[in-house]
Scaffold this motif. Structure first.
Motif, PDB file in Angstrom:
ATOM      1  N   GLY A  95       0.788  -1.238   0.000  1.00 46.00           N
ATOM      2  CA  GLY A  95       0.000   0.000   0.000  1.00 46.00           C
ATOM      3  C   GLY A  95       0.816   1.282   0.000  1.00 46.00           C
ATOM      4  N   ASN A  96       2.126   1.167   0.099  1.00 50.69           N
ATOM      5  CA  ASN A  96       3.037   2.322   0.023  1.00 50.69           C
ATOM      6  C   ASN A  96       3.311   2.536  -1.471  1.00 50.69           C
ATOM      7  N   ASN A  97       2.861   3.683  -2.011  1.00 47.88           N
ATOM      8  CA  ASN A  97       2.851   3.869  -3.471  1.00 47.88           C
ATOM      9  C   ASN A  97       4.075   4.623  -3.993  1.00 47.88           C
TER      10      ASN A  97
ATOM     11  N   GLY B 138      18.461   3.445   9.082  1.00 53.02           N
ATOM     12  CA  GLY B 138      18.841   4.085   7.816  1.00 53.02           C
ATOM     13  C   GLY B 138      18.197   5.455   7.734  1.00 53.02           C
ATOM     14  N   ASN B 139      17.057   5.625   8.373  1.00 56.31           N
ATOM     15  CA  ASN B 139      16.362   6.909   8.495  1.00 56.31           C
ATOM     16  C   ASN B 139      15.780   7.012   9.916  1.00 56.31           C
ATOM     17  N   PRO B 140      15.455   8.227  10.374  1.00 53.86           N
ATOM     18  CA  PRO B 140      15.009   8.375  11.762  1.00 53.86           C
ATOM     19  C   PRO B 140      13.525   8.076  11.988  1.00 53.86           C
TER      20      PRO B 140
ATOM     21  N   CYS C 130       4.676   1.549   5.786  1.00 58.02           N
ATOM     22  CA  CYS C 130       6.037   2.100   5.708  1.00 58.02           C
ATOM     23  C   CYS C 130       7.000   1.012   6.197  1.00 58.02           C
ATOM     24  N   GLY C 131       7.858   0.556   5.310  1.00 60.59           N
ATOM     25  CA  GLY C 131       8.733  -0.575   5.633  1.00 60.59           C
ATOM     26  C   GLY C 131       9.742  -0.276   6.719  1.00 60.59           C
ATOM     27  N   SER C 132      10.415   0.881   6.609  1.00 64.73           N
ATOM     28  CA  SER C 132      11.426   1.200   7.625  1.00 64.73           C
ATOM     29  C   SER C 132      10.761   1.415   8.987  1.00 64.73           C
ATOM     30  N   ALA C 133       9.530   1.966   8.991  1.00 64.16           N
ATOM     31  CA  ALA C 133       8.814   2.160  10.262  1.00 64.16           C
ATOM     32  C   ALA C 133       8.466   0.812  10.892  1.00 64.16           C
TER      33      ALA C 133
ATOM     34  N   TRP D  12       3.011   8.273  10.254  1.00 65.78           N
ATOM     35  CA  TRP D  12       3.101   9.562   9.568  1.00 65.78           C
ATOM     36  C   TRP D  12       4.526   9.622   9.047  1.00 65.78           C
ATOM     37  N   GLU D  13       4.668   9.609   7.709  1.00 61.29           N
ATOM     38  CA  GLU D  13       6.010   9.636   7.144  1.00 61.29           C
ATOM     39  C   GLU D  13       6.530  11.068   7.029  1.00 61.29           C
ATOM     40  N   ARG D  14       7.749  11.267   7.476  1.00 63.00           N
ATOM     41  CA  ARG D  14       8.455  12.534   7.279  1.00 63.00           C
ATOM     42  C   ARG D  14       8.365  12.925   5.793  1.00 63.00           C
ATOM     43  N   GLY D  15       7.999  14.146   5.535  1.00 62.78           N
ATOM     44  CA  GLY D  15       8.008  14.640   4.159  1.00 62.78           C
ATOM     45  C   GLY D  15       6.891  14.119   3.276  1.00 62.78           C
TER      46      GLY D  15
ATOM     47  N   ASP E 158       3.588   8.165  -2.695  1.00 59.33           N
ATOM     48  CA  ASP E 158       4.207   8.522  -1.413  1.00 59.33           C
ATOM     49  C   ASP E 158       5.673   8.941  -1.594  1.00 59.33           C
ATOM     50  N   GLN E 159       6.357   8.274  -2.507  1.00 54.65           N
ATOM     51  CA  GLN E 159       7.754   8.615  -2.803  1.00 54.65           C
ATOM     52  C   GLN E 159       7.997   8.483  -4.309  1.00 54.65           C
ATOM     53  N   VAL E 160       8.912   9.307  -4.808  1.00 55.13           N
ATOM     54  CA  VAL E 160       9.407   9.132  -6.181  1.00 55.13           C
ATOM     55  C   VAL E 160      10.789   8.491  -6.054  1.00 55.13           C
TER      56      VAL E 160
ATOM     57  N   THR F 137      11.633  13.689  11.643  1.00 47.34           N
ATOM     58  CA  THR F 137      11.515  12.256  11.889  1.00 47.34           C
ATOM     59  C   THR F 137      10.209  11.691  11.352  1.00 47.34           C
ATOM     60  N   ASN F 138      10.224  10.393  11.064  1.00 52.67           N
ATOM     61  CA  ASN F 138       9.005   9.645  10.803  1.00 52.67           C
ATOM     62  C   ASN F 138       8.377   9.346  12.161  1.00 52.67           C
ATOM     63  N   VAL F 139       7.039   9.346  12.230  1.00 52.91           N
ATOM     64  CA  VAL F 139       6.347   9.179  13.524  1.00 52.91           C
ATOM     65  C   VAL F 139       5.373   8.001  13.427  1.00 52.91           C
TER      66      VAL F 139
ATOM     67  N   THR G  16      16.579   6.251   3.094  1.00 54.43           N
ATOM     68  CA  THR G  16      16.174   4.865   2.805  1.00 54.43           C
ATOM     69  C   THR G  16      14.664   4.755   2.660  1.00 54.43           C
ATOM     70  N   CYS G  17      14.237   3.661   2.085  1.00 52.71           N
ATOM     71  CA  CYS G  17      12.809   3.368   1.953  1.00 52.71           C
ATOM     72  C   CYS G  17      12.680   1.858   1.778  1.00 52.71           C
ATOM     73  N   GLY G  18      12.219   1.186   2.821  1.00 54.22           N
ATOM     74  CA  GLY G  18      12.158  -0.276   2.817  1.00 54.22           C
ATOM     75  C   GLY G  18      11.215  -0.828   1.766  1.00 54.22           C
ATOM     76  N   ASN G  19      10.019  -0.258   1.671  1.00 50.25           N
ATOM     77  CA  ASN G  19       9.037  -0.792   0.718  1.00 50.25           C
ATOM     78  C   ASN G  19       9.473  -0.548  -0.727  1.00 50.25           C
ATOM     79  N   ALA G  20      10.046   0.616  -1.001  1.00 54.65           N
ATOM     80  CA  ALA G  20      10.516   0.882  -2.373  1.00 54.65           C
ATOM     81  C   ALA G  20      11.674  -0.050  -2.723  1.00 54.65           C
TER      82      ALA G  20
ATOM     83  N   TYR H 109      12.849  10.281  -3.019  1.00 57.96           N
ATOM     84  CA  TYR H 109      12.316  11.630  -2.796  1.00 57.96           C
ATOM     85  C   TYR H 109      10.937  11.505  -2.159  1.00 57.96           C
ATOM     86  N   ASN H 110      10.751  12.159  -1.013  1.00 65.04           N
ATOM     87  CA  ASN H 110       9.434  12.198  -0.383  1.00 65.04           C
ATOM     88  C   ASN H 110       8.490  13.068  -1.212  1.00 65.04           C
ATOM     89  N   ALA H 111       7.203  13.048  -0.853  1.00 61.08           N
ATOM     90  CA  ALA H 111       6.197  13.803  -1.620  1.00 61.08           C
ATOM     91  C   ALA H 111       6.442  15.308  -1.573  1.00 61.08           C
TER      92      ALA H 111
HETATM   93  N1  LIG Z   1       8.058   4.579   2.780  1.00 58.71           N
HETATM   94  C1  LIG Z   1       9.363   4.349   3.210  1.00 58.71           C
HETATM   95  C2  LIG Z   1      10.084   5.457   3.923  1.00 58.71           C
HETATM   96  C3  LIG Z   1      10.280   6.675   3.016  1.00 58.71           C
HETATM   97  C4  LIG Z   1      11.181   7.738   3.599  1.00 58.71           C
HETATM   98  C5  LIG Z   1      10.643   8.411   4.830  1.00 58.71           C
HETATM   99  N2  LIG Z   1       9.426   9.147   4.568  1.00 58.71           N
HETATM  100  C6  LIG Z   1      11.720   9.344   5.413  1.00 58.71           C
HETATM  101  O1  LIG Z   1      11.635  10.568   5.206  1.00 58.71           O
HETATM  102  O2  LIG Z   1      12.633   8.846   6.059  1.00 58.71           O
HETATM  103  C7  LIG Z   1       9.626   2.954   3.739  1.00 58.71           C
HETATM  104  O3  LIG Z   1       8.933   2.024   3.291  1.00 58.71           O
HETATM  105  O4  LIG Z   1      10.572   2.750   4.507  1.00 58.71           O
END
Ligand SMILES: N[C@@H](CCC[C@H](N)C(=O)O)C(=O)O
Length: 252
Positions: free
Chosen positions: A5-7, A142-144, A203-206, A193-196, A33-35, A175-177, A60-64, A51-53
């Motif tokens: 569902g992360n597009n 990889g990201n906060p 969200c995979g990293s979350a 809630w993804e940062r940016g 959600d990300q390019v 930060t991502n929350v 990083t982006c786990g799902n991408a 790139y965030n929206a």
């Molecule tokens: N959707 C991603 C995370 C994308 C980056 C995140 N919004 C950030 O700014 O760190 C995932 O699946 O990890």
């Protein structure tokens, strides 16, 4: 493509130079959600720019990574691929099923300066409170990420609270929350809630950060669990490194 569902809009820039585009506009026009921009790498099968929206470039982006890993494996006819990131991590991707991809997300960073935080504090109990949310954990995978544990994610107005938390002074890079509810079977229901970007269906990293936080807090003792989002479920395993497994799909 989407990963639970992360597009994403994924641009193959290995032969044609597409690197400097208006990513915010692309994201707004396509409602993703990300390019993701894929370029060549000297040390891995490809390099993934994220790139965030809002157009911000992130680590990083786990799902991408699962989506890009799938595409590379399809192209190479293999069951293994590697992806280089701007934070110098190399993500390993493994085929786990027809459209199921497993990613080695590496080791979580837990020291205050690795998150990064602006002042020294206990990352297992951050001195942050807003409305009903309090006592979060900070994890960098990889990201906060900042994770709040709650009794019921359905009762929390994350949309209203998260903008202030994303830009909290303790997080110099924002930060991502996440809000996490651990159910009786030891699975995690997560809303992010993804940062940016804002609220996303997954969200995979979350998911990785929430599992690490749950184990460190002593709420989960197993090495693996399912992290459940509105958009789908991810299997997260933390041994030495953190592994994430889930399906990828093309968006028609
Ligand atoms: N959707 C991603 C995370 C994308 C980056 C995140 N919004 C950030 O700014 O760190 C995932 O699946 O990890």
């Amino acid at each position: 493509m989407h990963g639970s569902g992360n597009n994403f809009v994924i641009i193959d820039s290995r032969l044609v130079d597409n690197v400097n585009r208006d990513y915010k506009k692309i994201a707004n026009n396509s409602n993703c959600d990300q390019v993701i921009v894929v370029t060549n790498s000297n040390v891995a099968d490809c390099f993934m720019h994220i790139y965030n929206a809002d157009g911000s470039k992130v680590e990083t982006c786990g799902n991408a990574a699962r989506c890009v890993g799938y595409l590379i494996m399809l192209e190479k006819g293999t069951e293994y691929a590697t992806i280089e990131l701007m934070n110098e991590r190399i993500l390993e991707c493994f085929k786990a099923g027809n459209k199921s991809i497993k990613i080695n997300m590496g080791k979580p960073s837990l020291k205050w300066y690795e998150i990064p935080l602006s002042t020294e504090c206990d990352t297992l109990h951050l001195p942050i409170e807003l409305g009903v949310l309090k006592d979060p954990v900070a994890v960098n995978i990889g990201n906060p990420h900042m994770i709040f544990f709650v009794d019921s994610i359905d009762k929390i107005p994350l949309l209203n609270l998260a903008p202030q938390l994303e830009t909290h002074i303790l997080f110099p890079k924002k930060t991502n929350v996440s809000i996490a509810q651990i159910d009786k079977s030891g699975e995690i229901n997560l809303q992010v809630w993804e940062r940016g970007t804002g609220i996303t269906a997954s969200c995979g990293s979350a998911a990785c950060a929430a599992f690490v936080a749950s184990v460190l807090r002593g709420y989960i003792t197993a090495q693996q669990t399912s992290v459940n989002f509105l958009g789908g479920n991810l299997s997260i395993e933390w041994t030495d490194n953190v592994f994430m497994t889930g399906d990828v799909e093309f968006i028609q």
